[in-house]
Enzyme design. Structure first.
Site, PDB file in Angstrom:
ATOM      1  N   LYS A 246      64.377 113.796  19.628  1.00 53.27           N
ATOM      2  CA  LYS A 246      65.090 112.695  20.275  1.00 53.27           C
ATOM      3  C   LYS A 246      64.372 111.363  20.089  1.00 53.27           C
ATOM      4  O   LYS A 246      65.001 110.316  20.046  1.00 53.27           O
ATOM      5  CB  LYS A 246      65.271 112.989  21.765  1.00 53.27           C
ATOM      6  N   ARG A 247      63.060 111.407  19.969  1.00 53.54           N
ATOM      7  CA  ARG A 247      62.335 110.139  19.819  1.00 53.54           C
ATOM      8  C   ARG A 247      62.643 109.466  18.482  1.00 53.54           C
ATOM      9  O   ARG A 247      62.408 108.279  18.303  1.00 53.54           O
ATOM     10  CB  ARG A 247      60.830 110.370  19.965  1.00 53.54           C
TER      11      ARG A 247
END
Length: 481
Positions: A246-247
């Protein structure tokens, strides 16, 4: 290629993310190129982690991407009897055996080996049980799983259309579980049974499944079935070369929808994550071109790198390339979400609406920009950028009078078009002895609240005489001489 049948088989333990969406796209493109069948199969046998909400999220993501399926969705949870029957067939043919070992004890052994940094595989304890002992334990009601009996010697070979010839020594493969003691199949059993039952011709999936393939090839041979063609696409990594997370922007594909991405732009972006059309200079590809050019030979072995900025750039390029008529339903949907849509935009004012879309798409990166940058065209309620106000409206005391005079001249102007509005504005600047840019920048901010817009005269005409005159006077009234 006359009987191409491919499938996308996600596990509903999460929403449709970038990796899964790319796998679905590759299968869909392959099916569409060869006039084949694209099947959607939901592998929902992980009861604890699967949920109806996740299934619906996957389907929603596929629909938004435009990846329509020809069969399905099939649910593995509705096919349990078939898996159990197939597992028992393997026991009867000698390719599998009942395992009575405690799963918790086996898990503890595996964890100890992992902590000690040594390899561990099931020792084959139940493989050596006599037929009498097996019968006794079954009669006593002992819980039992079913394990595959991996050949103790030799090698398992298969050809992958991306990675070439793969060979694994059988001694390195443990006797893997086919059916758990609770009656639920493992991935290896259900995927092989389903792929054979659904006559899958090509399995196109991520390279993380490459290590699973030898076990599945063994299963095909045990059943006497011909394995399909395998093609494993490379992993997708973040810019830091780590597994995508997700980062890095690895959100569900519906999150990209909500950010204003076009489905076609996302298809283009996903396709180039691990596949090339052969010409590296060709990056902006319409879907019809992707279908025409797609091939398994174009899939790379090198890991793909996910770049969110590249996705934004590609989306902007697609926005600019599409006609206003093509963009119409997408922009309408965005305006409807914000309460800015009026039915007249699609009827008597449709031509005006399409001109505004054409005007805005040049600077837009996402569909959301038609709501943010486009708000002054569709509503009188829009924010004023404080920096633009200070720079263009408040630093020159002459601006108030200039805006009022410009409003008066616009009100009397016939016709009200690009040429006449430019002539009037530049004429006013010459008469008052100021640079035209002073009036242009002041008018831009007064009309849109921003310091950056498309060409000012396009903006003036798009906003229209009545609203332009009213806004110029309203803003002038807030300024001091």
């Amino acid at each position: 290629m006359s009987h191409v049948r491919v499938r996308f088989a996600p596990s509903p333990t999460g929403y449709l993310h970038i990796g899964g969406a790319r796998t679905a796209l590759f299968n869909w493109l392959f099916a569409r190129k060869y006039g084949g069948t694209f099947i959607l199969r939901i592998e929902d046998t992980d009861v604890e982690r699967s949920s109806p909400e996740m299934i619906e999220g996957i389907i929603e993501g596929l629909r938004w991407l435009g990846l329509d399926w020809d069969e399905g969705p099939y649910l593995q949870s509705e096919r349990l009897a078939l898996y159990r029957a197939r597992a028992e067939e393997l026991v009867a043919s000698g390719w599998a055996y009942y395992c009575f070992c405690d799963p918790e004890e086996l898990a503890a052994k595996r964890q100890r080996a992992l902590a000690e940094k040594r390899t561990w595989k099931y020792e084959g304890t139940c493989r050596r049980l006599s037929a009498g002992e097996v019968a006794r334990r079954i009669a006593a009601g002992h819980p039992r799983a079913i394990r595959f009996k991996v050949p103790e010697e030799g090698v398992t070979r298969f050809t992958d259309r991306v990675y070439g010839e793969i060979e694994v020594r059988n001694e390195s493969i443990e006797d893997f579980v086919l059916l758990r003691s609770d009656g639920y199949p493992t991935y290896h059993l259900s995927v092989v049974v389903d792929d054979a039952d659904m006559r899958i011709s090509h399995i196109i999936r991520g390279a993380d499944h490459l290590s699973n393939t030898p076990k599945q090839v063994l299963l095909y041979r045990a059943f006497g079935w011909e394995p399909p063609v395998f093609a494993h696409a490379p992993l997708i990594l973040g810019p830091d070369r780590q597994r995508l997370s997700k980062r890095h922007g690895a959100m569900s594909v519906t999150a990209y929808r909500d950010m204003g991405f076009l489905p076609e732009a996302m298809r283009n972006f996903l396709a180039l994550l691990g596949w090339s059309p052969g010409d590296p200079s060709r990056e902006i590809l319409r879907t019809r071109e992707l279908i025409e050019l797609f091939s398994l030979e174009g899939i790379s072995r090198a890991n793909a790198i996910f770049n969110f900025e590249k996705a934004l750039w590609m989306n902007a390029e697609h926005l600019r390339a599409m006609s206003a008529a093509e963009l119409f339903p997408f922009v309408r949907a965005e305006l409807e979400k914000e309460g800015l849509w009026r039915e007249e935009y699609g009827q008597e004012r449709r031509e005006w609406f399409l001109r505004v879309v054409d005007l805005l798409k040049v600077r837009a990166r996402t569909l959301r920009d038609f709501v943010t940058s486009g708000r002054p065209y569709f509503s009188d309620d829009f924010p004023m950028d404080p920096e633009a106000v200070q720079k263009n409206l408040r630093t020159n005391s002459a601006v108030k009078g200039l805006l009022l005079e410009l409003a008066d001249r616009f009100e009397r102007l016939e016709p009200f078009d690009l040429q006449t509005t430019e002539r009037v504005l530049r004429g006013l600047a010459e008469e008052r002895g100021v640079k035209a840019g002073v009036i242009i920048n002041a008018a831009r901010t007064a009309l849109t609240g921003s310091a950056v817009t498309p060409g000012i005269f396009d903006v003036i005409v798009a906003i229209g005489r009545e609203r332009a005159v009213r806004r110029l006077r309203q803003v002038a009234a807030t300024l001091s001489e």
